[in-house]
Each structure stands twice: as structure tokens, then as C-alpha cells.
Design a protein around this motif. Structure first.
Motif, PDB file in Angstrom:
ATOM      1  N   LYS B 288       0.816  -1.213   0.000  1.00 27.85           N
ATOM      2  CA  LYS B 288       0.000   0.000   0.000  1.00 27.85           C
ATOM      3  C   LYS B 288       0.845   1.256   0.000  1.00 27.85           C
ATOM      4  O   LYS B 288       0.319   2.351   0.181  1.00 27.85           O
ATOM      5  CB  LYS B 288      -0.981  -0.008   1.180  1.00 27.85           C
ATOM      6  CG  LYS B 288      -0.335   0.003   2.535  1.00 27.85           C
ATOM      7  CD  LYS B 288      -1.361  -0.148   3.658  1.00 27.85           C
ATOM      8  CE  LYS B 288      -2.400   0.934   3.647  1.00 27.85           C
ATOM      9  NZ  LYS B 288      -3.214   0.930   4.879  1.00 27.85           N
ATOM     10  N   ASN B 289       2.138   1.097  -0.179  1.00 29.90           N
ATOM     11  CA  ASN B 289       3.044   2.236  -0.342  1.00 29.90           C
ATOM     12  C   ASN B 289       3.506   2.271  -1.798  1.00 29.90           C
ATOM     13  O   ASN B 289       3.329   1.307  -2.532  1.00 29.90           O
ATOM     14  CB  ASN B 289       4.252   2.085   0.577  1.00 29.90           C
ATOM     15  CG  ASN B 289       3.842   1.852   2.023  1.00 29.90           C
ATOM     16  OD1 ASN B 289       3.677   0.714   2.445  1.00 29.90           O
ATOM     17  ND2 ASN B 289       3.668   2.918   2.775  1.00 29.90           N
ATOM     18  N   HIS B 307      -1.380   4.158   0.258  1.00 28.94           N
ATOM     19  CA  HIS B 307      -2.446   3.920   1.247  1.00 28.94           C
ATOM     20  C   HIS B 307      -3.842   3.853   0.642  1.00 28.94           C
ATOM     21  O   HIS B 307      -4.791   4.417   1.166  1.00 28.94           O
ATOM     22  CB  HIS B 307      -2.374   4.992   2.353  1.00 28.94           C
ATOM     23  CG  HIS B 307      -1.054   5.004   3.038  1.00 28.94           C
ATOM     24  ND1 HIS B 307      -0.573   3.939   3.773  1.00 28.94           N
ATOM     25  CD2 HIS B 307      -0.065   5.935   3.057  1.00 28.94           C
ATOM     26  CE1 HIS B 307       0.626   4.217   4.227  1.00 28.94           C
ATOM     27  NE2 HIS B 307       0.974   5.417   3.795  1.00 28.94           N
ATOM     28  N   THR B 342      -2.416   5.447   7.725  1.00 29.43           N
ATOM     29  CA  THR B 342      -1.290   5.642   6.798  1.00 29.43           C
ATOM     30  C   THR B 342       0.039   5.281   7.443  1.00 29.43           C
ATOM     31  O   THR B 342       1.089   5.662   6.951  1.00 29.43           O
ATOM     32  CB  THR B 342      -1.231   7.095   6.290  1.00 29.43           C
ATOM     33  OG1 THR B 342      -0.922   7.961   7.405  1.00 29.43           O
ATOM     34  CG2 THR B 342      -2.543   7.531   5.673  1.00 29.43           C
TER      35      THR B 342
END
Lengths: 399, 379
Positions: B288-289, B307, B342
């Protein structure tokens, strides 16, 4: 102000709004308004259910209505990797044809949405079905495939891991798409006959779920593309920029237009007058308290309506932004309202249909109907009926 | 008659060829549309050839062909069902060398007109190359295992469910089966090995990612062959490679563990994979990065999204492993956002074939199972 409202009233009849069909998200020009549904009233009740059918899978897109046909998309299978475009008879809900396709792009999305989130678009002859997987399929009204695109095959980083939901719209011979995301973000104009790009422009690298709408400036149709940066107006056939409102705007509810006046979910709600001379759109008014949540605003006559995160419907003077009245609806809403005559129709996420009579000094909720299924899609209007889909079903209602 | 049949075959081949020419950005669609209509007008004898052609067709062409095939099939089923080539479809289905999607479609077509036959065929797909065909067969075993558990036949249930696990390629099925085996049967499992997650790494960082500049920046680790003894100028200090092993069941490499939660930073993870032959595999990554990945120094893919969510097999990257040692370098960037959702700065990656079956390094180390393992490995 009088001149503005006059223009709004006159131009409201422009840009295809008199067409009987419901050809895209929020109907004619993305307005949410039908001027052809005079037969619709304000009575939601069990007796107004003409028919209900089960759908093969989830979808958040609105039905399209063309003549006696209703078109719906859905996604099924492991990881939603199978796409459906289905045509039903408007008369009795009987299936006329169905086409299935495999996804060619990524299908990951937030569990609330799904791969069949965008509403298809049509020019009245061809259905353009876009999916969150970036599959774009053109079929004629009989289900014959005209062309097919796999936009992730063409642009590998054009995706959003939460899912895409922007719905395309047709202007002339061009299908306008916003494939906007944090990475390979773009908008494109695609030739409706061939599927080839007419134009493709870079867009802000930021997730965006809003849909393009059409507005009219000096009798010319302009496509308004909204993003977190603001709204730009582009020539539909070339993608060339006509105006730029760059004061930021929401990435969920879309703008609505009345002629050359654009009502943008920006710092609450902002009305601007767009021009075709390259000048920055001139702000007419801004109301920070009129902040649309997920549902897009709707312009009915000379009044603008918004629904906030608490489910409160606000009616304001479209010329001045002055608040006229408020009414608490049963929310929450993912669906946007549509309107015909004096009635506004809105469905909440729990599947409760609500009809608001707009004819009085204040709005009045005149009927409700519990459909008992999750509804996240926006309804569509035909001459004599309203169509709404849930996660699992499709209804024809005659309120 | 022979001439007519030959002409029909030519027409079929020409139409398929026309569709197979569809290219990027809409190229060839108009010709394909004409060919599609010609295919739709053909009789049921075209069904199996169309299925067979999918093996040599790209993803878009497959969809064109599928749709024409279904038009023919539905028309025949409605008007002259006796002409449906069900025996030929079954033969096609049994040919595991054909396109997995085409075979699943053949199964669905059979099922649409003969559910009993489909039910009879389904258990035979337990070890099928098609992951979608496996789904139903595995589901049958899961149901059987649950029934045995309900009857108190724990040992038999364990055998049945272990068989289901060995065949399962669907993430949700694997999670469901492994929970039953652990909770109800008491069986120990090596899920990272089952999936083929890469567990042992060296990590280097943090490098800069101020204003998300790190994604495009070329830091020392990606400039050439990785030297695990090298030191680099990091974001605020000298940084060096250090060993890192994950104990996460789904192979999560969590940069917040070695570096503490940081923002606007970039880090690298490096590992080696031994292959006993040159082979086609997929690197399947979840992250998710913003990330980039290199195999043997060659850039494979990257994505600058932050994110928006992650899942197992989020990105499926076909690559060729060379015989011997293969190097894998992953870059992961953390952004400036401060919301609680995040904080994650992590990725997971596994090596498998196109069906999702794990491909393991020939010198794969034991799966770390405790924090002690991780610390020991990281020392």
C-alpha cells in the motif's frame, strides 16, 4: 441576478435535456433531471412496483434506458473477474441478451464498491460499458460488439486500489472518460465508432471518483472535468482546455450545470459562470454550509439541492446561494437524487425510497418505500417509470 | 459438401485471425467487430475451435472470441440443442494443455445445459492447472471436512481438509481451511511455504521521500548489483544493510519494525532466490506504499500510489527466473500522511506459477515462527 436565472431557465432546455432516453449517470448532461417523465408522481408504495428482477452480481452503476430496453452492468466471480452487460425489456423485465467478459485489469477495490461501479454511457445507438478494471466495451443495442478496450493493458498504472467509479459521458462522437488516480492519471476522448483515442490528457495524480458532465457555453457543448484541483472545461472533440477553475473541489460528489453556470462541490458549494474565452470562471456565490457528501447536487429549475453527511436536504436559491429550507431525510446516501416535475427521488443505502414534493414553499417528504436491499446506485428516469438497482436486483417503479 | 466445409473452416480461421490482431489503444477493433459478427453466424461446429484458439489469443481477443462463442452456444441450446458438441466440450475440458480460462468456460457451458454432468466432473479438478476449476473441487472437500468434524471424526476431517489445503489456490479458501485445521484439528501448518512467500531479507534505509521525491530518486542500492557490505548516505545518517526475517504468516515485510514508524522515507529490501532451472514464474506483490521491484537488476514494475489498500496477489508480475541465483530488490516509499491508516510501510511478495502454486527457492530456509527467530536472524 435575474438575467442569470433567466439563462438558467432557458439553457436548462439545452444540451439534449429533451431526449427521452436516460443515457448516462444522472441522465441528460449529468443533470439528474428528466423533463420527459411528466407521468411520474410522488407516490412510492408497494403498488407502484411494476416488476423486480434478480441480477447476476453486484453493480453500483445506474441502468440506462433506451426505448423499451434497460441496460445494466454487473461483476461476478472470484475477485469479481467476470463482467456482465445485460439488456432487459422495460416492459416486463425479461432478459433480452447478456454478454460476459473477463477482466483484463486489476479488480481490487474497497468492499463497499465493486468492479461494476461506473454507470455506462450511450449515444442512443451504442452502449459504452466501463468497469473499475478499466475494461471498456462498446455494444450496439442488440448486443453486437463494436469495439473493446483494456485500458490497463494500454496504461498499466492507471488504477485505484480502492476502485474507480467515474462514469463516462458522450458528447457528439466522443466518449469522455476520467481514469483518475494517484499514479497514471488521465482523461480521454474516445471515438464512439472506432474505440480509438481522439485525445488523451494528463490529469492530477490524485484519486478521484467524480464523473464528467456537460454544460453549454454560447450554444457550444463543453465537458467539465472535476478533480481535487478544481474543474477544467475541455472541448469534447479535442480535449483542449477552455476554462480552469483551480480552487479545489471534492473528489466524490460531481458538479452539476445549468447552461454556463457550474455548481461545484468546492469549499462547500460554489457557483461559477464559465466562459469560452479562456478566462477563469467567475465566482457567483459560495456557501460553505452547503456541503454535499457523497450524493451529487441537483439543479431543479432555479433551485439547487444538496444532501450533507447527516442526510439533510438543503434547498437554496441557485442565483444567490441563499438557503431556502432544509429537510431531514433518512440516510445515509451513496445514491444521488434525480428529479422530474415537482418531485425529487432519492434512495438511501438501506434501500428506502423517498420522494420529496418540491412544489411548496418548503419541501415535503410525501412518500417512502422500503425495498429491503442495499442500494448504492443512482436511479434512472424514463417517460413513465423510475428504475433503480440494488446490490442484487433491478426494480421498475411508477411512483 | 467438402468444399463448403473447407470454405467454412477458412472463414472461421480468418475471422479468428482478424480478432487476434486487436492491438493496443483500440487498434483493429473495427475489423474485429466485422469478424465477430461472422463468427456469431456460424453453427455449433465452431464452438470447440473457438475455445482452442484462445490459447493463442491475447486478453482482449479472448473476450471477443468468448462472446461470439457464447452467442453460438446459446442460440444452439435454444433452437437445436441436439447439435451442441457436449462430448467435444468434455474432451476439450480434459485437455489440461489448453487455456485455463477456455477450459473453465467449457465447464460453464456444459454446466449450463447439464448440471448432473458438471457435478460428476467437478471432483476431478482438485489438482487442475486452472485455479477457477479447482475452486469447486476444493469446496466439496471443505464441505466434507466440516461434515466429518461435526460427526466428531477429527482425524478423517484432518486428512480431508489437508488434502483441500494442498490443492487450494484461492486465498479465502486457504484461510478458511487453515483455520479449521488449526482450531479444530490441531494441525501445525507452514502457510508461508504453502503460498511461497519470501520471508528472509536484508533491508537498507531510511532514504529520503520528502514531498514523495523518493519514488523517482535513484538511490545507491538501485544503481547496480547490491553489495550487502556497503554503506550509503541515508536521509539523515549513514545506513547499511541488515538482515530481516518476517514471522508474518503472509510474508509481510514491515519496515516499521527495523526503523520505527517514520514518514517521508524510502527503504529497500533485498533477497536471493535459487532456481534449479530457467523458468517462467510470477512475482505476486501486495503493497500500500509506492514501490518498485527489480529482478536480477532489471526493473520490472513500479507504482506510486499510497495507502489505497493492499491484499495478497495485488500485483501479478510475470518474469523469467534464471537458473541459479536470482536477486530481488524491492523499494518501498512512505509518504507524509499522518492519519492512523497511513502508518503501514510494508509489502509482501511470493513466487508462484501462473496458477498460484508456490515456487520455492531450492535453498529455502525454514519459516521463522517466533519473534526470537526474527531477532536471531536479524543479528
Amino acid at each position: 441576478m435575474k438575467s442569470i436565472t433567466t439563462i438558467i431557465g432557458l439553457l436548462f432546455l439545452f444540451s439534449g435535456i429533451t431526449r427521452a432516453e436516460w443515457l448516462n449517470f444522472r441522465g441528460p448532461s449529468g443533470s439528474g433531471i428528466s423533463t420527459e417523465s411528466a407521468a411520474l408522481g410522488g407516490n412510492f408504495s408497494k403498488e407502484t412496483i411494476e416488476w423486480k428482477i434478480d441480477l447476476p452480481g453486484r453493480g453500483l452503476g445506474s441502468p440506462l434506458i433506451i426505448g423499451d430496453k434497460v441496460f445494466v452492468t454487473a461483476a461476478t466471480g472470484p475477485d469479481q473477474n467476470q463482467l456482465h452487460v445485460i439488456c432487459y425489456s422495460a416492459s416486463d423485465g425479461a432478459q433480452i441478451w447478456e454478454r460476459k467478459f473477463w477482466t483484463t485489469g486489476r479488480t481490487m477495490c474497497h468492499k463497499k464498491t465493486c468492479v461494476a461501479a461506473p454507470t455506462p454511457a450511450s449515444d442512443g445507438e451504442t452502449i459504452f460499458a466501463l468497469f473499475s478494471s478499466n475494461d471498456l466495451i462498446a455494444l450496439d443495442l442488440d448486443g453486437n460488439i463494436r469495439w473493446m478496450r483494456g485500458l490497463t493493458l494500454d496504461y498499466p498504472n492507471a488504477s485505484n486500489s480502492l476502485g474507480l467509479s467515474s462514469s463516462p459521458i458522450v458528447s457528439g462522437d466522443t466518449l469522455i472518460l476520467q481514469i483518475e488516480n494517484d499514479s497514471e492519471s488521465f482523461a480521454a476522448g474516445v471515438d464512439v465508432k472506432t474505440g480509438l483515442n481522439r485525445w488523451k490528457i494528463d490529469r492530477p495524480k490524485a484519486a478521484n471518483w467524480t464523473s464528467p458532465i456537460l454544460l453549454s457555453i454560447d450554444s457550444t457543448e463543453i465537458a467539465a472535468l472535476q478533480s481535487s484541483k478544481g474543474v477544467i472545461g475541455v472541448h469534447p472533440a479535442t480535449g483542449s482546455k477552455i476554462f480552469d477553475y483551480n480552487f479545489g473541489s471534492s473528489t466524490i460528489p460531481s458538479s452539476v450545470a445549468g447552461g454556463d453556470i457550474l455548481y461545484i462541490p468546492s469549499n462547500g458549494l460554489t457557483a461559477v459562470k464559465a466562459t469560452s474565452d479562456g478566462a477563469e470562471p467567475k465566482k457567483i456565490w459560495n456557501e460553505g454550509a452547503q456541503r454535499p457528501a457523497t450524493a451529487s447536487p441537483i439543479l431543479v429549475g432555479q433551485k439547487i439541492y444538496t444532501i450533507n453527511g447527516a442526510g439533510v436536504l438543503t434547498c437554496a436559491n441557485a442565483s444567490s446561494g441563499e438557503r431556502l429550507w432544509r429537510a431531514r431525510l433518512k440516510g445515509p446516501f451513496s445514491s444521488s437524487p434525480v428529479a422530474a416535475g415537482n418531485f425529487l427521488y432519492i434512495f438511501n443505502e438501506e434501500g428506502i425510497a423517498q420522494c420529496v414534493d418540491l412544489s411548496g414553499e418548503e419541501g415535503k417528504i410525501v412518500s417512502e418505500l422500503e425495498l429491503g436491499e442495499t442500494i448504492l446506485a443512482t436511479p434512472s428516469l424514463a417517460k413513465d417509470a423510475l428504475y433503480i438497482r440494488s446490490d442484487n436486483g433491478l426494480w421498475k417503479l411508477k411512483p | 459438401m467438402l468444399a463448403a466445409s473447407s470454405a467454412s473452416a477458412n472463414s472461421l480461421d480468418e475471422s479468428i485471425a482478424s480478432i487476434q490482431k486487436v492491438g493496443p489503444e483500440g487498434e483493429g477493433s473495427v475489423a474485429a467487430s466485422t469478424a465477430w459478427k461472422q463468427l456469431c453466424d456460424m453453427d455449433a461446429s465452431a464452438i470447440v475451435p473457438l475455445l482452442t484458439s484462445m490459447d493463442q489469443s491475447g486478453p482482449l481477443a479472448k473476450n471477443w472470441i468468448r462472446s461470439a462463442l457464447e452467442v453460438i452456444f446459446q442460440r444452439t441450446a435454444a433452437n437445436t440443442p441436439e447439435n451442441l458438441p457436449l462430448e467435444s466440450l468434455e474432451n476439450f475440458l480434459s485437455d489440461t494443455g489448453q487455456s485455463a480460462r477456455a477450459r473453465k468456460l467449457a465447464f460453464d457451458l456444459i454446466q449450463s445445459v447439464d448440471e448432473d454432468k458438471a457435478a460428476q466432473l467437478q471432483p476431478g479438478f482438485l489438482n487442475d492447472p486452472s485455479p477457477e476449476l479447482r475452486l469447486g473441487a476444493v469446496e466439496l472437500l471443505i464441505t466434507e471436512g466440516k461434515t466429518l468434524l461435526a460427526k466428531g471424526k477429527t482425524e478423517e476431517a484432518g486428512t480431508t481438509l489437508k488434502s483441500a489445503l494442498d490443492s487450494a489456490r484461492d486465498i479465502n479458501q486457504i484461510k478458511q481451511i487453515s483455520k479449521l485445521l488449526r482450531d479444530k484439528v490441531g494441525m501445525e501448518l507452514d502457510l508461508p511455504g504453502h503460498f511461497g512467500f519470501l520471508m528472509h531479507w536484508h533491508v537498507a534505509g531510511p532514504f529520503d521521500n520528502t514531498k514523495r521525491s523518493g519514488f523517482a530518486a535513484v538511490f545507491e542500492p538501485e544503481k547496480g548489483p547490491v553489495d550487502l557490505s556497503a554503506t550509503y548516505h541515508g536521509k539523515s545518517r549513514e545506513v547499511a544493510w541488515k538482515p530481516y526475517s518476517t514471522t508474518d504468516e503472509y510474508g509481510m515485510v514491515d519496515f516499521n519494525q527495523p526503523y520505527d514508524p517514520l514518514k517521508e522515507v524510502t527503504a529497500y529490501a533485498y533477497t536471493e532466490f535459487e532456481s534449479d532451472k530457467e523458468q517462467q514464474v510470477e512475482l505476486r506483490l501486495g503493497c500500500k506504499n509506492a514501490w518498485k521491484i527489480w529482478l536480477n537488476g532489471e526493473f520490472i514494475f513500479g507504482r506510486d500510489e499510497y495507502h489505497r489498500g493492499m491484499r495478497i496477489d495485488q500485483y501479478q508480475l510475470p518474469v523469467t527466473l534464471q537458473k541459479g541465483t536470482n536477486t530481488i530488490l524491492v523499494k518501498a516509499c512512505q509518504d507524509e500522511q499522518t492519519q492512523t491508516w497511513t502508518k503501514e510501510w510494508q509489502f509482501q511478495i511470493r513466487v508462484c506459477d501462473s496458477t498460484g502454486t508456490a515456487v520455492l527457492s531450492t535453498n529455502r530456509k525454514p519459516t521463522p515462527t517466533t519473534d526470537t527467530d526474527r531477532r536471531t536472524s536479524a543479528q
